[in-house]
Design an enzyme around this catalytic site. Structure first.
Site, PDB file in Angstrom:
ATOM      1  N   ARG A  53       0.861  -1.178   0.000  1.00  0.00           N
ATOM      2  CA  ARG A  53       0.000   0.000   0.000  1.00  0.00           C
ATOM      3  C   ARG A  53       0.908   1.241   0.000  1.00  0.00           C
ATOM      4  O   ARG A  53       2.119   1.131   0.143  1.00  0.00           O
ATOM      5  CB  ARG A  53      -0.958  -0.019   1.196  1.00  0.00           C
ATOM      6  CG  ARG A  53      -0.233  -0.406   2.496  1.00  0.00           C
ATOM      7  CD  ARG A  53      -0.763   0.277   3.679  1.00  0.00           C
ATOM      8  NE  ARG A  53      -0.606   1.698   3.592  1.00  0.00           N
ATOM      9  CZ  ARG A  53       0.546   2.342   3.763  1.00  0.00           C
ATOM     10  NH1 ARG A  53       1.676   1.677   4.023  1.00  0.00           N
ATOM     11  NH2 ARG A  53       0.618   3.662   3.670  1.00  0.00           N
ATOM     12  N   ALA A  55       0.995   5.141  -2.123  1.00  0.00           N
ATOM     13  CA  ALA A  55       0.906   5.442  -3.555  1.00  0.00           C
ATOM     14  C   ALA A  55       2.128   5.000  -4.367  1.00  0.00           C
ATOM     15  O   ALA A  55       1.978   4.279  -5.370  1.00  0.00           O
ATOM     16  CB  ALA A  55       0.623   6.935  -3.722  1.00  0.00           C
ATOM     17  N   ASP A 240      -1.723  10.945  -2.377  1.00  0.00           N
ATOM     18  CA  ASP A 240      -2.079   9.892  -3.330  1.00  0.00           C
ATOM     19  C   ASP A 240      -2.309  10.451  -4.715  1.00  0.00           C
ATOM     20  O   ASP A 240      -2.188   9.740  -5.713  1.00  0.00           O
ATOM     21  CB  ASP A 240      -3.298   9.120  -2.834  1.00  0.00           C
ATOM     22  CG  ASP A 240      -2.920   8.316  -1.620  1.00  0.00           C
ATOM     23  OD1 ASP A 240      -2.921   8.883  -0.510  1.00  0.00           O
ATOM     24  OD2 ASP A 240      -2.575   7.129  -1.773  1.00  0.00           O
TER      25      ASP A 240
END
Ligand code: MRU
Length: 361
Positions: A53, A55, A240
């Protein structure tokens, strides 16, 4: 960065085979284990289930996912199916699409039959660039932090979610300047917000501890109090997706921290590499916000007193729950964006001065 003093990365090619090992982040902070990804399906599952996980790491894993697919079968259909599968895994972090677009355009110039090797090399290049960019983000961020530290002879920072080396290949984004400050001998301490419902703050606490950086975990709701009391010199978070107007999508709860920081007169920094900036996205309203399962609120995973993994149900299965995983912080609340090319004001011009090649007259 190091785990138990051993230098490591979050994603590592396995020698003499087409596979990568990743750290299974769903087991942290209670257990450290790795997961081998040998196929497109493994890579897509790792992203979807959040074994990997953050970005930048999602983008790198997707790039290797394309390479793993082509290692099985090198043809046009496999390439387009792999890209479609990976693109559908998570919607908000634009690094995923950025990495897939880069793989696609790189491979377009390579004949079918030679693409498996080319894909592997390109995925490795993306991973190496991520390391280099995060290191540079650390250096540029340190330039901003030094004057703050000089004022009081110490530095109290606040971060949200995990934008550390676990969220990248190495060094991290928001945590890279913190590691750089710590390594430069600055007396830095970090307020780490828990980040309900998935508690990525526990990952941040875990990795800061591995590096020896003093930190304190807080409930998300304690943020406003600490900022209003003057106990925070700066807030620093990752992203993100940064839109062309410099609005910032990041883990849900970021926006509230930005509001509280503005009210308290505390700088709010966003650290992210080029792969997080979406020049095709006009503003925050156009950023897709991932809706995740309500069970992330209803059921809390952890370990019992004997260290055995388990889960506790907080709410019944039929309790209505909304679980938006990200929010958008308007550019006006962001003091500075820190990238691998340097820092800039959170404005369209600021971003374009750092990336002039994106100015299309
Ligand atoms: O849902 P996640 O854990 O993938 O979300 C991660 C974040 O929001 C991070 O803060 C962001 O990706 C920055 S990562 C360097």
């Amino acid at each position: 960065m190091k785990i138990n003093n051993i230098p490591t990365r979050t994603i590592r090619p396995v020698a003499e085979t087409r596979a990568v090992d990743v750290i299974d982040q769903t087991a942290l902070p209670h257990a450290y284990r790795t997961q081998r990804l040998s196929s497109l399906e493994d890579a897509a599952h790792a992203i979807r289930s959040m074994q990997v996980r953050g970005a930048p790491l999602i983008g790198v894993t997707a790039a290797y996912g394309v390479a793993l697919a082509l290692a099985r079968k090198d043809d046009e259909g496999t390439l387009s199916a792999a890209i479609a599968t990976l693109a559908a895994t998570r919607p908000t972090a634009v690094n995923l699409r950025w990495a897939l677009a880069r793989m696609q355009s790189h491979l377009a110039a390579v004949p079918v039959g030679a693409r498996a090797n080319a894909a592997w090399q390109e995925a490795s290049a993306i991973a190496e660039e991520d390391v280099d960019q995060c290191r540079r983000i650390g250096d540029h961020g340190l330039d901003l932090l030094r004057p703050l530290a000089a004022r009081r002879g110490r530095l109290d920072l606040m971060t949200h979610c995990n934008a550390g080396w676990l969220a990248t290949v190495d060094f991290g984004t928001a945590l890279a300047p913190i590691y750089a400050a710590f390594d430069a001998g600055i007396d830095v301490r970090v307020w780490v917000s828990e980040t309900r419902p998935r508690n990525q703050g526990l990952l941040t606490a875990w990795e800061l501890k591995q590096h020896g950086v003093p930190h304190t975990l807080i409930a998300d709701n304690a943020t406003g109090l600490l900022l209003s009391r003057g106990e925070v010199d700066a807030v620093i978070v990752g992203a993100d997706r940064i839109a062309a107007n410099a609005d910032v999508a990041n883990k849900v709860g970021t926006y509230l921290k930005a509001l509280a920081a503005r009210e308290a007169g505390v700088p709010f920094y966003v650290a992210a590499p080029r792969s997080t900036i979406d020049f095709t996205c006009p503003d925050g309203n156009a950023i897709p916000i991932e809706e995740r399962s309500g069970d992330e609120l209803r059921v809390i995973p952890g370990v019992d007193n004997s260290g055995h993994p388990g889960a506790i149900r907080q709410f019944p299965a039929d309790e209505a729950v909304a679980n938006p995983a990200f929010d958008v912080t308007p550019a006006r609340l962001v003091s500075t964006i820190i990238t691998e090319r340097g820092s800039c004001p959170a404005t369209p011009d600021g971003l374009l001065k750092l990336y002039p090649e994106e100015s299309h007259a």
